[in-house]
Design an enzyme around this catalytic site. Structure first.
Site, short mmCIF file in Angstrom:
data_model
loop_
_atom_site.label_atom_id
_atom_site.label_comp_id
_atom_site.label_asym_id
_atom_site.label_seq_id
_atom_site.Cartn_x
_atom_site.Cartn_y
_atom_site.Cartn_z
N SER A 144 -3.88 20.42 17.09
CA SER A 144 -5.12 21.01 17.59
C SER A 144 -6.01 19.87 18.10
O SER A 144 -5.89 18.73 17.64
CB SER A 144 -5.85 21.74 16.46
OG SER A 144 -7.15 22.14 16.87
N TYR A 159 -9.10 22.02 7.74
CA TYR A 159 -8.33 22.30 8.96
C TYR A 159 -8.21 21.02 9.80
O TYR A 159 -7.11 20.66 10.24
CB TYR A 159 -9.02 23.40 9.76
CG TYR A 159 -8.29 23.85 11.00
CD1 TYR A 159 -7.27 24.81 10.93
CD2 TYR A 159 -8.60 23.33 12.25
CE1 TYR A 159 -6.60 25.22 12.08
CE2 TYR A 159 -7.93 23.73 13.40
CZ TYR A 159 -6.94 24.69 13.30
OH TYR A 159 -6.27 25.10 14.44
N LYS A 163 -4.71 19.02 10.81
CA LYS A 163 -4.23 18.86 12.18
C LYS A 163 -4.10 17.38 12.56
O LYS A 163 -3.19 17.01 13.31
CB LYS A 163 -5.15 19.61 13.15
CG LYS A 163 -5.11 21.13 12.97
CD LYS A 163 -3.70 21.70 13.14
CE LYS A 163 -3.68 23.22 13.11
NZ LYS A 163 -2.33 23.77 13.33
N ILE A 192 -8.68 28.70 21.87
CA ILE A 192 -7.79 29.65 22.54
C ILE A 192 -8.11 31.05 22.00
O ILE A 192 -8.28 31.23 20.78
CB ILE A 192 -6.31 29.30 22.25
CG1 ILE A 192 -5.98 27.83 22.63
CG2 ILE A 192 -5.36 30.27 22.95
CD1 ILE A 192 -6.13 27.48 24.10
P1 NAP Z 1 -2.86 33.59 14.71
O1 NAP Z 1 -3.01 34.55 15.85
O2 NAP Z 1 -3.65 33.79 13.45
O3 NAP Z 1 -1.30 33.48 14.37
C1 NAP Z 1 -0.84 32.70 13.30
C2 NAP Z 1 0.43 33.32 12.77
O4 NAP Z 1 0.94 32.48 11.72
C3 NAP Z 1 0.20 34.69 12.17
O5 NAP Z 1 1.19 35.60 12.59
C4 NAP Z 1 0.29 34.42 10.68
O6 NAP Z 1 0.71 35.53 9.89
C5 NAP Z 1 1.34 33.33 10.64
N1 NAP Z 1 1.35 32.64 9.35
C6 NAP Z 1 0.29 32.38 8.52
N2 NAP Z 1 0.72 31.81 7.40
C7 NAP Z 1 2.07 31.69 7.48
C8 NAP Z 1 3.07 31.17 6.62
N3 NAP Z 1 2.78 30.68 5.41
N4 NAP Z 1 4.36 31.21 7.02
C9 NAP Z 1 4.67 31.73 8.24
N5 NAP Z 1 3.78 32.25 9.10
C10 NAP Z 1 2.47 32.23 8.73
O7 NAP Z 1 -3.24 32.12 15.17
P2 NAP Z 1 -3.09 31.34 16.57
O8 NAP Z 1 -4.46 31.18 17.11
O9 NAP Z 1 -2.01 31.91 17.39
O10 NAP Z 1 -2.67 29.91 15.99
C11 NAP Z 1 -1.35 29.41 16.05
C12 NAP Z 1 -1.42 27.93 15.80
O11 NAP Z 1 -2.26 27.32 16.77
C13 NAP Z 1 -2.02 27.55 14.44
O12 NAP Z 1 -1.35 26.43 13.92
C14 NAP Z 1 -3.44 27.17 14.79
O13 NAP Z 1 -4.01 26.29 13.86
C15 NAP Z 1 -3.22 26.52 16.13
N6 NAP Z 1 -4.39 26.42 16.99
C16 NAP Z 1 -5.07 27.52 17.34
C17 NAP Z 1 -6.19 27.40 18.17
C18 NAP Z 1 -7.00 28.58 18.61
O14 NAP Z 1 -8.10 28.36 19.16
N7 NAP Z 1 -6.54 29.81 18.43
C19 NAP Z 1 -6.57 26.13 18.62
C20 NAP Z 1 -5.83 25.02 18.23
C21 NAP Z 1 -4.73 25.18 17.42
P3 NAP Z 1 -0.44 36.42 9.15
O15 NAP Z 1 -1.14 37.12 10.25
O16 NAP Z 1 0.31 37.35 8.27
O17 NAP Z 1 -1.31 35.44 8.41
#
Ligand code: NAP
Length: 252
Positions: A144, A159, A163, A192
């Site tokens: 991130s 967090y 990261k 995002i």
């Molecule tokens: P999201 O929509 O919340 O998706 C995350 C997924 O990971 C969910 O399906 C969640 O399942 C699953 N998960 C959580 N704990 C888990 C575990 N122990 N084992 C396996 N799967 C698990 O989030 P996203 O925004 O797509 O984020 C994806 C990645 O991008 C993350 O690493 C996040 O930190 C990173 N990121 C996101 C952003 C942003 O702005 N969105 C920016 C930078 C980085 P549940 O729904 O059941 O918890």
């Protein structure tokens, strides 16, 4: 040469049921890969895999808790059992808890580190063991921009620390595993639009857009080409790299 082709390759995507993982799984499948949707939420993973199959793409769902070494190993082994090899691991599952450092419980601290950092290590290790045996592969980790800067106004030290850890873990594995032809890279998205960010208070979201030179959040689809590139043979000399995709947030 088709630079973006993943034809003949197999992949798993953790956190693949929704958000960034789902978009990347679809993008890799559209580029020719067979993709396992690995998520703790098996119902959501099944639904995503079914969506991909309805588009004529090859996918299956598998439950995986990335914090559990056995679950990580079983998930990677299931891909090999089904398709004979594992070429691409997209270690993307992650969560965020917004608690001020002075109020944070040990359980909150540990939960974020366990999923975001230890989880990436465990699924990288599971993939790396298979890839070493088969002569190579590509591992991509979701870090991130929070591994580079401190976000405001939300308090998210655990967090950010997780990261930053993902970025140096990525580089460490890239160096250790280069002799085995395993490339290890990360992407560092800015804000995002996914459930993770859209569930945050409106005033935070307004502030985030104000702080972003492009004036908006990105979409999960805007990360896909970077993931496909890192997964592909076009990136044969790209390892230990972190690709920041943040609408210029970290430039100012
Ligand atoms: P999201 O929509 O919340 O998706 C995350 C997924 O990971 C969910 O399906 C969640 O399942 C699953 N998960 C959580 N704990 C888990 C575990 N122990 N084992 C396996 N799967 C698990 O989030 P996203 O925004 O797509 O984020 C994806 C990645 O991008 C993350 O690493 C996040 O930190 C990173 N990121 C996101 C952003 C942003 O702005 N969105 C920016 C930078 C980085 P549940 O729904 O059941 O918890």
């Amino acid at each position: 040469m088709n630079y973006a082709s993943l034809e003949g390759k197999t992949a798993f995507v953790t956190g693949g049921a929704r958000g960034i993982g789902k978009a990347a799984a679809r993008g890799m499948a559209l580029s020719g890969a067979r993709v396992a949707i690995a998520d703790i939420d098996i119902a959501a993973a099944e639904a995503t895999a079914e969506e991909l199959r309805e588009e004529g793409l090859e996918a299956f769902a598998i439950q995986c808790d990335v914090t559990d070494p056995q679950s990580a190993a079983d998930m990677a082994a299931a891909v090999v059992k089904k398709w004979g090899r594992l070429d691409i691991a997209f270690n993307n599952a992650g969560i965020c808890i917004n608690t001020p450092a002075l109020d944070m419980t040990y359980a909150e601290w540990k939960k974020v580190l366990d999923i975001n950092l230890t989880g990436v290590f465990l699924t990288s290790q599971a993939a790396g063991r298979i890839m070493k045996e088969q002569g190579g592969g590509s591992i991509i980790n979701t870090a991130s921009m929070s591994g580079h800067i401190v976000n405001i106004p939300q308090p998210q030290c655990t967090y950010n620390a997780s990261k930053a850890g993902v970025i140096l873990l990525t580089k460490s594995l890239a160096v250790e595993w280069a002799p085995y032809h395993i490339r290890v890279n990360s992407i560092s998205p800015g804000y995002i639009a996914t459930d993770m960010t859209l569930s945050a208070p409106q005033e935070w979201q307004v502030r985030w857009k104000d702080l972003t030179p492009t004036g908006r959040m990105g979409t999960p689809e805007e990360l896909v080409s970077a993931v496909v590139y890192l997964a592909s043979d076009s990136a044969s000399y790209t390892t230990g790299s972190d690709i920041v995709i943040d609408g210029a947030f970290t430039c100012i």
